[in-house]
Design a protein around this motif. Structure first.
Motif, mmCIF file in Angstrom:
data_model
loop_
_atom_site.group_PDB
_atom_site.id
_atom_site.type_symbol
_atom_site.label_atom_id
_atom_site.label_comp_id
_atom_site.label_asym_id
_atom_site.label_seq_id
_atom_site.Cartn_x
_atom_site.Cartn_y
_atom_site.Cartn_z
ATOM 1 N N ALA A 21 0.805 -1.221 0.000
ATOM 2 C CA ALA A 21 0.000 0.000 0.000
ATOM 3 C C ALA A 21 0.837 1.270 0.000
ATOM 4 N N VAL A 22 2.039 1.203 0.499
ATOM 5 C CA VAL A 22 2.912 2.377 0.488
ATOM 6 C C VAL A 22 3.068 2.907 -0.938
ATOM 7 N N TRP A 23 3.090 2.011 -1.900
ATOM 8 C CA TRP A 23 3.294 2.413 -3.294
ATOM 9 C C TRP A 23 1.982 2.575 -4.055
ATOM 10 N N THR A 24 0.881 2.073 -3.536
ATOM 11 C CA THR A 24 -0.363 2.136 -4.304
ATOM 12 C C THR A 24 -1.342 3.188 -3.808
ATOM 13 N N THR A 25 -1.171 3.681 -2.603
ATOM 14 C CA THR A 25 -2.147 4.639 -2.070
ATOM 15 C C THR A 25 -1.625 6.065 -2.024
ATOM 16 N N ALA A 26 -0.378 6.272 -2.304
ATOM 17 C CA ALA A 26 0.191 7.615 -2.277
ATOM 18 C C ALA A 26 0.048 8.260 -3.651
ATOM 19 N N THR A 27 -0.240 9.565 -3.666
ATOM 20 C CA THR A 27 -0.329 10.252 -4.950
ATOM 21 C C THR A 27 1.037 10.336 -5.607
ATOM 22 N N THR A 28 2.065 10.456 -4.790
ATOM 23 C CA THR A 28 3.438 10.434 -5.284
ATOM 24 C C THR A 28 4.192 9.380 -4.482
ATOM 25 N N PRO A 29 4.135 8.128 -4.940
ATOM 26 C CA PRO A 29 4.786 7.076 -4.167
ATOM 27 C C PRO A 29 6.296 7.258 -4.111
ATOM 28 N N PRO A 30 6.896 6.823 -3.022
ATOM 29 C CA PRO A 30 8.353 6.906 -2.933
ATOM 30 C C PRO A 30 9.002 5.960 -3.937
ATOM 31 N N GLN A 31 10.222 6.271 -4.299
ATOM 32 C CA GLN A 31 10.970 5.390 -5.192
ATOM 33 C C GLN A 31 11.203 4.047 -4.505
ATOM 34 N N MET A 32 10.999 2.979 -5.233
ATOM 35 C CA MET A 32 11.259 1.649 -4.708
ATOM 36 C C MET A 32 12.636 1.216 -5.195
ATOM 37 N N THR A 33 13.455 0.794 -4.271
ATOM 38 C CA THR A 33 14.778 0.318 -4.657
ATOM 39 C C THR A 33 14.670 -1.130 -5.136
ATOM 40 N N VAL A 34 15.704 -1.594 -5.783
ATOM 41 C CA VAL A 34 15.740 -2.981 -6.235
ATOM 42 C C VAL A 34 15.678 -3.918 -5.029
ATOM 43 N N ASP A 35 16.374 -3.571 -3.954
ATOM 44 C CA ASP A 35 16.341 -4.405 -2.750
ATOM 45 C C ASP A 35 14.938 -4.468 -2.156
ATOM 46 N N GLU A 36 14.225 -3.336 -2.139
ATOM 47 C CA GLU A 36 12.850 -3.323 -1.621
ATOM 48 C C GLU A 36 11.934 -4.161 -2.503
ATOM 49 N N ALA A 37 12.084 -4.044 -3.804
ATOM 50 C CA ALA A 37 11.270 -4.820 -4.727
ATOM 51 C C ALA A 37 11.537 -6.315 -4.562
ATOM 52 N N THR A 38 12.782 -6.672 -4.404
ATOM 53 C CA THR A 38 13.145 -8.081 -4.200
ATOM 54 C C THR A 38 12.554 -8.600 -2.904
ATOM 55 N N SER A 39 12.666 -7.813 -1.847
ATOM 56 C CA SER A 39 12.121 -8.207 -0.552
ATOM 57 C C SER A 39 10.601 -8.361 -0.609
ATOM 58 N N LEU A 40 9.928 -7.429 -1.270
ATOM 59 C CA LEU A 40 8.475 -7.503 -1.405
ATOM 60 C C LEU A 40 8.063 -8.719 -2.224
ATOM 61 N N SER A 41 8.778 -8.981 -3.283
ATOM 62 C CA SER A 41 8.502 -10.152 -4.108
ATOM 63 C C SER A 41 8.680 -11.447 -3.318
ATOM 64 N N GLU A 42 9.746 -11.525 -2.544
ATOM 65 C CA GLU A 42 9.988 -12.718 -1.718
ATOM 66 C C GLU A 42 8.910 -12.870 -0.653
ATOM 67 N N HIS A 43 8.473 -11.760 -0.063
ATOM 68 C CA HIS A 43 7.417 -11.799 0.943
ATOM 69 C C HIS A 43 6.117 -12.325 0.326
ATOM 70 N N ALA A 44 5.778 -11.835 -0.865
ATOM 71 C CA ALA A 44 4.567 -12.288 -1.546
ATOM 72 C C ALA A 44 4.649 -13.781 -1.877
ATOM 73 N N MET A 45 5.792 -14.226 -2.352
ATOM 74 C CA MET A 45 5.943 -15.646 -2.686
ATOM 75 C C MET A 45 5.845 -16.511 -1.433
ATOM 76 N N THR A 46 6.462 -16.065 -0.365
ATOM 77 C CA THR A 46 6.387 -16.803 0.899
ATOM 78 C C THR A 46 4.952 -16.883 1.392
ATOM 79 N N PHE A 47 4.214 -15.787 1.248
ATOM 80 C CA PHE A 47 2.805 -15.770 1.644
ATOM 81 C C PHE A 47 2.014 -16.814 0.861
ATOM 82 N N ILE A 48 2.219 -16.863 -0.444
ATOM 83 C CA ILE A 48 1.506 -17.843 -1.275
ATOM 84 C C ILE A 48 1.905 -19.261 -0.884
ATOM 85 N N GLU A 49 3.196 -19.505 -0.744
ATOM 86 C CA GLU A 49 3.679 -20.857 -0.455
ATOM 87 C C GLU A 49 3.314 -21.333 0.950
ATOM 88 N N ASN A 50 3.351 -20.432 1.947
ATOM 89 C CA ASN A 50 3.143 -20.846 3.335
ATOM 90 C C ASN A 50 1.704 -20.744 3.815
#
Length: 76
Positions: A21-50
Motif C-alpha cells: 500500500a505504500v506504493w499504491t495509495t500515495a499520490t506520489t509514491p516513494p521510489q522503490m529500490t531494487v532491494d525493496e522490490a526483491t524483498s516484497l517479491s519474496e514476501h509475496a511468494m512466501t505468503f503464497i507458499e506458506n
C-alpha cells in the motif's frame, strides 16, 4: 486448527498489503529500490507458499487480494 491457520493467513496478508500500500495509495509514491522490490517479491511468494496453497490449495489467479476478501464469507 483450521481456524488458526485462516487467522494467521489474514494476519500475514495485512502485513503484506501494508507493504504494498505504500506504493499504491500515495499520490506520489516513494521510489522503490531494487532491494525493496526483491524483498516484497519474496514476501509475496512466501505468503503464497506458506499460507494460500496449504489452506486453499493451488490457486490459479493473480487476484489473491480479491480471493482473500471473499474467503471469510465462503467459510462462514
Amino acid at each position: 486448527p483450521f481456524e488458526g491457520a485462516v487467522t494467521a493467513m489474514f494476519s500475514e496478508y495485512v502485513v503484506l498489503y501494508g507493504r504494498i500500500a505504500v506504493w499504491t495509495t500515495a499520490t506520489t509514491p516513494p521510489q522503490m529500490t531494487v532491494d525493496e522490490a526483491t524483498s516484497l517479491s519474496e514476501h509475496a511468494m512466501t505468503f503464497i507458499e506458506n499460507f494460500v496453497r496449504p489452506i486453499l490449495g493451488e490457486v490459479h489467479t493473480p487476484k489473491i487480494h480479491k480471493l482473500l476478501r471473499h474467503i471469510l464469507g465462503a467459510i462462514k
